[in-house]
Write a protein that holds these residues in place. Sequence first.
Motif, PDB file in Angstrom:
ATOM      1  N   GLU A  25       0.764  -1.196   0.011  1.00 31.64           N
ATOM      2  CA  GLU A  25       0.156  -0.154   0.087  1.00 31.64           C
ATOM      3  C   GLU A  25       0.863   1.034   0.040  1.00 31.64           C
ATOM      4  N   LYS A  26       0.537   2.032  -0.756  1.00 31.65           N
ATOM      5  CA  LYS A  26       1.364   3.468  -0.922  1.00 31.65           C
ATOM      6  C   LYS A  26       0.757   4.500  -0.613  1.00 31.65           C
ATOM      7  N   THR A  27       1.248   5.682  -0.218  1.00 30.75           N
ATOM      8  CA  THR A  27       0.626   6.762   0.074  1.00 30.75           C
ATOM      9  C   THR A  27       0.699   7.842  -0.867  1.00 30.75           C
ATOM     10  N   SER A  28       1.480   7.339  -2.274  1.00 31.07           N
ATOM     11  CA  SER A  28       1.650   8.182  -3.200  1.00 31.07           C
ATOM     12  C   SER A  28       2.212   7.468  -4.321  1.00 31.07           C
ATOM     13  N   THR A  29       1.944   7.694  -5.463  1.00 32.38           N
ATOM     14  CA  THR A  29       2.446   6.921  -6.665  1.00 32.38           C
ATOM     15  C   THR A  29       4.049   6.885  -6.853  1.00 32.38           C
ATOM     16  N   GLU A  30       4.794   7.899  -6.236  1.00 33.33           N
ATOM     17  CA  GLU A  30       6.182   7.931  -6.082  1.00 33.33           C
ATOM     18  C   GLU A  30       6.681   7.036  -4.976  1.00 33.33           C
ATOM     19  N   ALA A  86      -3.888  -7.324   4.436  1.00 31.19           N
ATOM     20  CA  ALA A  86      -4.347  -6.393   3.343  1.00 31.19           C
ATOM     21  C   ALA A  86      -5.280  -5.255   4.110  1.00 31.19           C
ATOM     22  N   ASP A  87      -6.030  -5.635   5.367  1.00 34.31           N
ATOM     23  CA  ASP A  87      -6.843  -4.701   5.940  1.00 34.31           C
ATOM     24  C   ASP A  87      -5.778  -3.568   6.637  1.00 34.31           C
ATOM     25  N   LEU A  88      -4.817  -4.203   7.372  1.00 32.38           N
ATOM     26  CA  LEU A  88      -3.871  -3.718   7.928  1.00 32.38           C
ATOM     27  C   LEU A  88      -3.133  -2.666   7.192  1.00 32.38           C
ATOM     28  N   GLU A  89      -2.763  -3.025   6.102  1.00 35.65           N
ATOM     29  CA  GLU A  89      -1.836  -2.185   5.215  1.00 35.65           C
ATOM     30  C   GLU A  89      -2.743  -1.058   4.553  1.00 35.65           C
ATOM     31  N   SER A  90      -3.913  -1.134   4.216  1.00 34.40           N
ATOM     32  CA  SER A  90      -4.703  -0.220   3.843  1.00 34.40           C
ATOM     33  C   SER A  90      -5.071   0.588   4.905  1.00 34.40           C
ATOM     34  N   GLU A  91      -5.526   0.181   6.124  1.00 34.61           N
ATOM     35  CA  GLU A  91      -5.838   1.096   6.965  1.00 34.61           C
ATOM     36  C   GLU A  91      -4.789   1.882   7.589  1.00 34.61           C
ATOM     37  N   VAL A  92      -3.493   1.427   7.740  1.00 35.07           N
ATOM     38  CA  VAL A  92      -2.321   2.091   8.153  1.00 35.07           C
ATOM     39  C   VAL A  92      -1.998   3.187   6.936  1.00 35.07           C
ATOM     40  N   ARG A  93      -1.975   2.611   5.878  1.00 26.81           N
ATOM     41  CA  ARG A  93      -1.656   3.769   4.547  1.00 26.81           C
ATOM     42  C   ARG A  93      -2.820   4.876   4.793  1.00 26.81           C
ATOM     43  N   ASN A  99      -2.387  11.828   7.853  1.00 27.92           N
ATOM     44  CA  ASN A  99      -1.654  12.750   8.679  1.00 27.92           C
ATOM     45  C   ASN A  99      -0.488  13.086   8.179  1.00 27.92           C
ATOM     46  N   LEU A 100       0.104  12.658   7.259  1.00 29.79           N
ATOM     47  CA  LEU A 100       1.489  13.003   6.902  1.00 29.79           C
ATOM     48  C   LEU A 100       1.269  13.307   5.208  1.00 29.79           C
ATOM     49  N   PRO A 101       0.699  14.353   4.872  1.00 33.94           N
ATOM     50  CA  PRO A 101       0.241  14.470   3.694  1.00 33.94           C
ATOM     51  C   PRO A 101       1.559  14.621   2.410  1.00 33.94           C
ATOM     52  N   ALA A 102       2.615  15.021   2.670  1.00 37.51           N
ATOM     53  CA  ALA A 102       3.710  15.192   1.861  1.00 37.51           C
ATOM     54  C   ALA A 102       4.516  13.964   1.720  1.00 37.51           C
ATOM     55  N   SER A 103       4.093  12.742   2.366  1.00 36.90           N
ATOM     56  CA  SER A 103       4.958  11.687   2.625  1.00 36.90           C
ATOM     57  C   SER A 103       4.868  10.932   1.132  1.00 36.90           C
ATOM     58  N   GLN A 104       5.918   9.840   0.989  1.00 39.13           N
ATOM     59  CA  GLN A 104       5.881   8.845  -0.095  1.00 39.13           C
ATOM     60  C   GLN A 104       6.390   7.517   0.861  1.00 39.13           C
ATOM     61  N   LEU A 105       5.265   7.051   1.186  1.00 40.51           N
ATOM     62  CA  LEU A 105       5.472   5.756   1.926  1.00 40.51           C
ATOM     63  C   LEU A 105       5.096   4.500   1.384  1.00 40.51           C
ATOM     64  N   ALA A 106       5.460   3.443   1.790  1.00 42.61           N
ATOM     65  CA  ALA A 106       4.762   2.233   1.456  1.00 42.61           C
ATOM     66  C   ALA A 106       4.849   1.375   2.721  1.00 42.61           C
ATOM     67  N   VAL A 107       3.497   0.395   2.637  1.00 43.11           N
ATOM     68  CA  VAL A 107       3.240  -0.167   3.851  1.00 43.11           C
ATOM     69  C   VAL A 107       3.041  -1.446   3.642  1.00 43.11           C
ATOM     70  N   GLU A 108       3.669  -2.433   4.294  1.00 41.03           N
ATOM     71  CA  GLU A 108       3.340  -3.898   4.093  1.00 41.03           C
ATOM     72  C   GLU A 108       3.143  -4.472   5.730  1.00 41.03           C
ATOM     73  N   GLN A 125       7.366  14.401  11.028  1.00 42.11           N
ATOM     74  CA  GLN A 125       6.651  13.532  10.346  1.00 42.11           C
ATOM     75  C   GLN A 125       7.121  11.921  10.513  1.00 42.11           C
ATOM     76  N   LEU A 126       8.438  12.034  10.285  1.00 47.76           N
ATOM     77  CA  LEU A 126       9.023  10.618  10.684  1.00 47.76           C
ATOM     78  C   LEU A 126       8.822  10.132  12.074  1.00 47.76           C
ATOM     79  N   ASP A 127       8.933  11.046  13.088  1.00 42.06           N
ATOM     80  CA  ASP A 127       8.754  10.537  14.490  1.00 42.06           C
ATOM     81  C   ASP A 127       7.305  10.194  14.638  1.00 42.06           C
ATOM     82  N   ARG A 128       6.238  10.618  13.796  1.00 45.18           N
ATOM     83  CA  ARG A 128       4.694  10.295  14.053  1.00 45.18           C
ATOM     84  C   ARG A 128       4.614   9.018  13.286  1.00 45.18           C
ATOM     85  N   ILE A 129       5.260   8.529  12.302  1.00 43.48           N
ATOM     86  CA  ILE A 129       4.814   7.393  11.893  1.00 43.48           C
ATOM     87  C   ILE A 129       4.401   6.233  12.624  1.00 43.48           C
TER      88      ILE A 129
END
Length: 157
Positions: A25-30, A86-93, A99-108, A125-129
């Motif tokens: 799950e990704k917070t942005s395409t990049e 998959a539910d955890l990935e999607s919900e965490v993403r 909450n971290l709108p300018a991030s580029q994060l991947a979640v597994e 933002q890193l500290d809030r993850i």
Amino acid sequence: MKRLFPLLLGGFIALGAFGCEAGVEKTSTEAPNSANQTGEVADTETAQQNQEDATGEIRRKQLDADIRAREQRNNATGGDAQRADADLESEVRSKLEANLPASQLAVEAEDGAVKVSGTVPTQEQLDRIEPLAREIKGVQQVSVNAQVAPAQQKPES
């Protein structure tokens, strides 16, 4: 015809199972394609677009509706049901994107253990993850492999 229907139904089910195969799950395409990667530093244009996408009214409504629906489902099951990866990935993403709108994060996620990687623009933002990910029911462990990478100007070509 009686033999054809089960064959077609089985084909659709098999296709659906492969189409829904767990990914990242990704917070942005990049964002990175794996939680084992840290990702690239965003240019200012991409970072601004990511922030606008995540904070736009329509996307905010989508994220809020997704989070609300998952909370209702969790409450209906008592919140102690085994959570699908998959539910955890999607919900965490969703939580991180909201909450971290300018991030580029991947979640597994695997068996309650969540890995987050990619880039965020600030140390705050890193500290809030980790705290944000731990707010999701079913998350037992959080591993953060993200880095602070403020957006940079795109090189002139």
